[in-house]
Design a protein around this motif. Structure first.
Motif, PDB file in Angstrom:
ATOM      1  N   MET A  22       0.803  -1.215   0.000  1.00 55.56           N
ATOM      2  CA  MET A  22       0.000   0.000   0.000  1.00 55.56           C
ATOM      3  C   MET A  22       0.838   1.267   0.000  1.00 55.56           C
ATOM      4  SD  MET A  22      -2.993  -1.219   2.631  1.00 55.56           S
ATOM      5  CE  MET A  22      -3.879  -2.755   2.342  1.00 55.56           C
ATOM      6  N   GLY A  23       2.148   1.131   0.139  1.00 60.10           N
ATOM      7  CA  GLY A  23       3.031   2.284   0.099  1.00 60.10           C
ATOM      8  C   GLY A  23       2.898   3.207   1.291  1.00 60.10           C
ATOM      9  N   LEU A  24       2.530   2.667   2.437  1.00 52.77           N
ATOM     10  CA  LEU A  24       2.357   3.480   3.641  1.00 52.77           C
ATOM     11  C   LEU A  24       3.673   3.592   4.404  1.00 52.77           C
ATOM     12  CD1 LEU A  24      -1.038   1.989   4.854  1.00 52.77           C
ATOM     13  CD2 LEU A  24      -0.660   4.363   4.136  1.00 52.77           C
ATOM     14  N   ILE A  75      -6.881  -5.438  10.925  1.00 51.97           N
ATOM     15  CA  ILE A  75      -5.841  -4.513  10.456  1.00 51.97           C
ATOM     16  C   ILE A  75      -5.851  -4.432   8.932  1.00 51.97           C
ATOM     17  CG2 ILE A  75      -3.362  -4.077  10.369  1.00 51.97           C
ATOM     18  CD1 ILE A  75      -3.162  -5.570  13.093  1.00 51.97           C
ATOM     19  N   LEU A  76      -5.947  -5.576   8.259  1.00 50.16           N
ATOM     20  CA  LEU A  76      -5.952  -5.572   6.794  1.00 50.16           C
ATOM     21  C   LEU A  76      -7.141  -4.796   6.242  1.00 50.16           C
ATOM     22  CD1 LEU A  76      -4.927  -9.275   6.091  1.00 50.16           C
ATOM     23  CD2 LEU A  76      -3.561  -7.237   5.567  1.00 50.16           C
ATOM     24  N   ILE A  77      -8.310  -5.006   6.817  1.00 54.94           N
ATOM     25  CA  ILE A  77      -9.497  -4.277   6.359  1.00 54.94           C
ATOM     26  C   ILE A  77      -9.336  -2.782   6.645  1.00 54.94           C
ATOM     27  CG2 ILE A  77     -11.977  -3.959   6.750  1.00 54.94           C
ATOM     28  CD1 ILE A  77     -12.063  -7.029   7.303  1.00 54.94           C
ATOM     29  N   TYR A  78      -8.834  -2.451   7.820  1.00 57.41           N
ATOM     30  CA  TYR A  78      -8.620  -1.037   8.178  1.00 57.41           C
ATOM     31  C   TYR A  78      -7.681  -0.362   7.175  1.00 57.41           C
ATOM     32  CZ  TYR A  78      -7.146   3.099  10.754  1.00 57.41           C
ATOM     33  OH  TYR A  78      -6.852   4.401  11.116  1.00 57.41           O
ATOM     34  N   LEU A  79      -6.559  -1.004   6.873  1.00 59.05           N
ATOM     35  CA  LEU A  79      -5.590  -0.404   5.965  1.00 59.05           C
ATOM     36  C   LEU A  79      -6.136  -0.302   4.545  1.00 59.05           C
ATOM     37  CD1 LEU A  79      -2.322  -2.158   7.211  1.00 59.05           C
ATOM     38  CD2 LEU A  79      -3.048   0.206   7.668  1.00 59.05           C
ATOM     39  N   ALA A  80      -6.896  -1.314   4.112  1.00 61.16           N
ATOM     40  CA  ALA A  80      -7.496  -1.250   2.780  1.00 61.16           C
ATOM     41  C   ALA A  80      -8.487  -0.100   2.682  1.00 61.16           C
ATOM     42  CB  ALA A  80      -8.185  -2.575   2.462  1.00 61.16           C
ATOM     43  N   LYS A  82      -8.438   2.608   4.582  1.00 59.99           N
ATOM     44  CA  LYS A  82      -7.688   3.857   4.726  1.00 59.99           C
ATOM     45  C   LYS A  82      -7.107   4.314   3.387  1.00 59.99           C
ATOM     46  CE  LYS A  82      -3.517   5.693   7.011  1.00 59.99           C
ATOM     47  NZ  LYS A  82      -4.118   6.887   7.693  1.00 59.99           N
ATOM     48  N   THR A  83      -6.581   3.342   2.626  1.00 60.56           N
ATOM     49  CA  THR A  83      -5.885   3.682   1.384  1.00 60.56           C
ATOM     50  C   THR A  83      -6.768   3.585   0.146  1.00 60.56           C
ATOM     51  OG1 THR A  83      -5.154   1.384   1.096  1.00 60.56           O
ATOM     52  CG2 THR A  83      -3.689   2.874   2.325  1.00 60.56           C
ATOM     53  N   GLY A  84      -7.895   2.872   0.261  1.00 53.98           N
ATOM     54  CA  GLY A  84      -8.704   2.611  -0.924  1.00 53.98           C
ATOM     55  C   GLY A  84      -8.051   1.628  -1.871  1.00 53.98           C
ATOM     56  N   LYS A  85      -7.185   0.765  -1.347  1.00 56.15           N
ATOM     57  CA  LYS A  85      -6.446  -0.176  -2.187  1.00 56.15           C
ATOM     58  C   LYS A  85      -6.704  -1.611  -1.743  1.00 56.15           C
ATOM     59  CE  LYS A  85      -2.561   3.007  -3.038  1.00 56.15           C
ATOM     60  NZ  LYS A  85      -1.100   3.200  -2.851  1.00 56.15           N
ATOM     61  N   PHE A  86      -6.679  -2.512  -2.716  1.00 57.40           N
ATOM     62  CA  PHE A  86      -6.680  -3.958  -2.491  1.00 57.40           C
ATOM     63  C   PHE A  86      -7.946  -4.491  -1.839  1.00 57.40           C
ATOM     64  CE2 PHE A  86      -2.155  -2.614  -2.434  1.00 57.40           C
ATOM     65  CZ  PHE A  86      -1.796  -3.195  -3.642  1.00 57.40           C
ATOM     66  N   MET A  87      -9.037  -3.731  -1.971  1.00 54.16           N
ATOM     67  CA  MET A  87     -10.357  -4.244  -1.633  1.00 54.16           C
ATOM     68  C   MET A  87     -11.371  -3.499  -2.490  1.00 54.16           C
ATOM     69  SD  MET A  87     -12.221  -5.042   1.980  1.00 54.16           S
ATOM     70  CE  MET A  87     -12.259  -3.361   2.612  1.00 54.16           C
ATOM     71  N   PRO A  88     -12.242  -4.209  -3.194  1.00 52.91           N
ATOM     72  CA  PRO A  88     -13.195  -3.535  -4.083  1.00 52.91           C
ATOM     73  C   PRO A  88     -14.111  -2.589  -3.319  1.00 52.91           C
ATOM     74  CG  PRO A  88     -13.127  -5.889  -4.526  1.00 52.91           C
ATOM     75  CD  PRO A  88     -12.367  -5.674  -3.253  1.00 52.91           C
ATOM     76  N   ALA A  89     -14.534  -1.538  -3.995  1.00 50.11           N
ATOM     77  CA  ALA A  89     -15.469  -0.589  -3.391  1.00 50.11           C
ATOM     78  C   ALA A  89     -16.911  -1.054  -3.518  1.00 50.11           C
ATOM     79  CB  ALA A  89     -15.310   0.783  -4.039  1.00 50.11           C
ATOM     80  N   ASP A  90     -17.194  -1.926  -4.502  1.00 47.01           N
ATOM     81  CA  ASP A  90     -18.578  -2.361  -4.694  1.00 47.01           C
ATOM     82  C   ASP A  90     -18.960  -3.400  -3.648  1.00 47.01           C
ATOM     83  OD1 ASP A  90     -18.628  -5.311  -6.251  1.00 47.01           O
ATOM     84  OD2 ASP A  90     -16.772  -4.170  -6.458  1.00 47.01           O
ATOM     85  N   LEU A  91     -20.246  -3.467  -3.350  1.00 48.80           N
ATOM     86  CA  LEU A  91     -20.767  -4.315  -2.288  1.00 48.80           C
ATOM     87  C   LEU A  91     -20.357  -5.772  -2.454  1.00 48.80           C
ATOM     88  CD1 LEU A  91     -22.690  -4.826   0.141  1.00 48.80           C
ATOM     89  CD2 LEU A  91     -24.533  -5.104  -1.551  1.00 48.80           C
ATOM     90  N   GLY A 156     -10.728 -12.133  -7.801  1.00 51.93           N
ATOM     91  CA  GLY A 156     -10.591 -11.222  -8.933  1.00 51.93           C
ATOM     92  C   GLY A 156      -9.206 -10.625  -8.964  1.00 51.93           C
ATOM     93  N   ASP A 157      -9.083  -9.327  -8.634  1.00 53.38           N
ATOM     94  CA  ASP A 157      -7.791  -8.662  -8.585  1.00 53.38           C
ATOM     95  C   ASP A 157      -7.053  -9.025  -7.298  1.00 53.38           C
ATOM     96  OD1 ASP A 157      -8.324  -7.389 -11.004  1.00 53.38           O
ATOM     97  OD2 ASP A 157      -9.224  -5.643 -10.020  1.00 53.38           O
ATOM     98  N   TYR A 158      -5.756  -8.790  -7.305  1.00 50.17           N
ATOM     99  CA  TYR A 158      -4.931  -8.977  -6.117  1.00 50.17           C
ATOM    100  C   TYR A 158      -5.508  -8.149  -4.968  1.00 50.17           C
ATOM    101  CZ  TYR A 158      -0.590  -8.891  -3.310  1.00 50.17           C
ATOM    102  OH  TYR A 158       0.358  -9.010  -2.315  1.00 50.17           O
ATOM    103  N   SER A 159      -5.623  -8.765  -3.784  1.00 52.50           N
ATOM    104  CA  SER A 159      -6.317  -8.090  -2.688  1.00 52.50           C
ATOM    105  C   SER A 159      -5.725  -8.506  -1.346  1.00 52.50           C
ATOM    106  CB  SER A 159      -7.811  -8.446  -2.706  1.00 52.50           C
ATOM    107  OG  SER A 159      -8.003  -9.793  -2.267  1.00 52.50           O
ATOM    108  N   ILE A 160      -6.297  -7.949  -0.280  1.00 47.74           N
ATOM    109  CA  ILE A 160      -5.864  -8.314   1.061  1.00 47.74           C
ATOM    110  C   ILE A 160      -6.141  -9.784   1.364  1.00 47.74           C
ATOM    111  CG2 ILE A 160      -5.952  -5.984   2.015  1.00 47.74           C
ATOM    112  CD1 ILE A 160      -8.686  -6.726   3.264  1.00 47.74           C
TER     113      ILE A 160
END
Length: 232
Positions: A22-24, A75-80, A82-91, A156-160
């Motif tokens: 995530m580049g944090l 922690i993984l869900i929190y960071l995803a 926070k960054t909007g990365k590695f977890m889809p935004a759709d339901l 699907g895409d690479y994710s947490i």
């Protein structure tokens, strides 16, 4: 800045990999679990389950005071988020990733942990326990192998979800699992280990050592402890 309370184990690697991917910006605060540092009051204040890793986010998204998070799935869900990365935004996509993170948290990690314990750490060999956990681990590998049929990543895409599972699959040799029996996992595992950020995350804390399977008496006492030390 993220403070990462950490020791190099599969659960620790999940979070160091996520932070790198995530580049944090983060700093590592070692928690030597063999020395019992997970029972120190300052650590228990942020991780009441006396397990590492845990994080403190010094700059949370709401602009408020620093916030601590314990348990690797949380922690993984929190960071995803926070960054909007590695977890889809759709339901539906989000639901799927969370399902597989929880699958790892509830099944893959604990069962591999028990399998390794009864194979390598238990003071006496218990055939029933070894058979029980080996069978369950192989069942879980079957589940993941089926899931990866025709897929590059778990969801699907690479994710947490991938970040959660990869560090535990990493232990397959130590667990005496023949990964050739699970060709989809083998392909997925080999593909992910070429990711530069994942490699950096895996190398975090190398100077502290890696899990060896050899416990001295102090480590055995601290790693086997299920209750906090009594107050004096």
């Amino acid at each position: 800045m993220i403070d990462l309370y950490y020791w190099p184990t599969p659960n620790g690697w999940k979070i160091s990999i996520a932070l790198e991917e995530m580049g944090l910006d983060y700093r590592v605060i070692p928690i030597n679990i063999g020395k019992g540092e997970q029972f120190e009051p300052d650590f228990l204040a942020i991780s009441p389950n006396n397990r590492m890793p845990a994080i403190i986010d010094q700059n949370p998204a709401d602009g408020g005071a620093s916030i601590s998070v314990f348990e690797t799935g949380a922690i993984l869900i929190y960071l995803a988020e926070k960054t909007g990365k590695f977890m889809p935004a759709d339901l539906r996509g989000r639901k799927e990733v969370i399902e597989w993170v929880m699958w790892q948290m509830a099944g893959l990690g604990p069962m591999l942990g028990q399998n390794g314990h009864f194979k390598f750490y238990a003071p006496e060999k218990i055939p029933y326990a070894q058979e029980r956990y080996t069978t369950e681990v192989l069942r879980l590998f079957d589940v993941l192998n089926s899931r990866l049929e025709g897929r590059d990543y778990i969801c699907g895409d690479y994710s947490i979800a991938d970040m959660a599972c990869w560090p535990w699959i990493l232990t397959y040799k130590r667990q005496e699992i023949d990964l050739s029996e699970f060709p989809n996992i083998r392909r997925w595992y080999d593909s992910l280990k070429t990711r530069p950020a994942l490699r950096r995350g895996y190398e975090v804390g190398r100077e502290f050592g890696k899990p060896s399977g050899n416990w001295d008496e102090e480590a055995r006492k601290n790693l086997m402890a299920q209750r906090r030390p009594a107050k004096t």
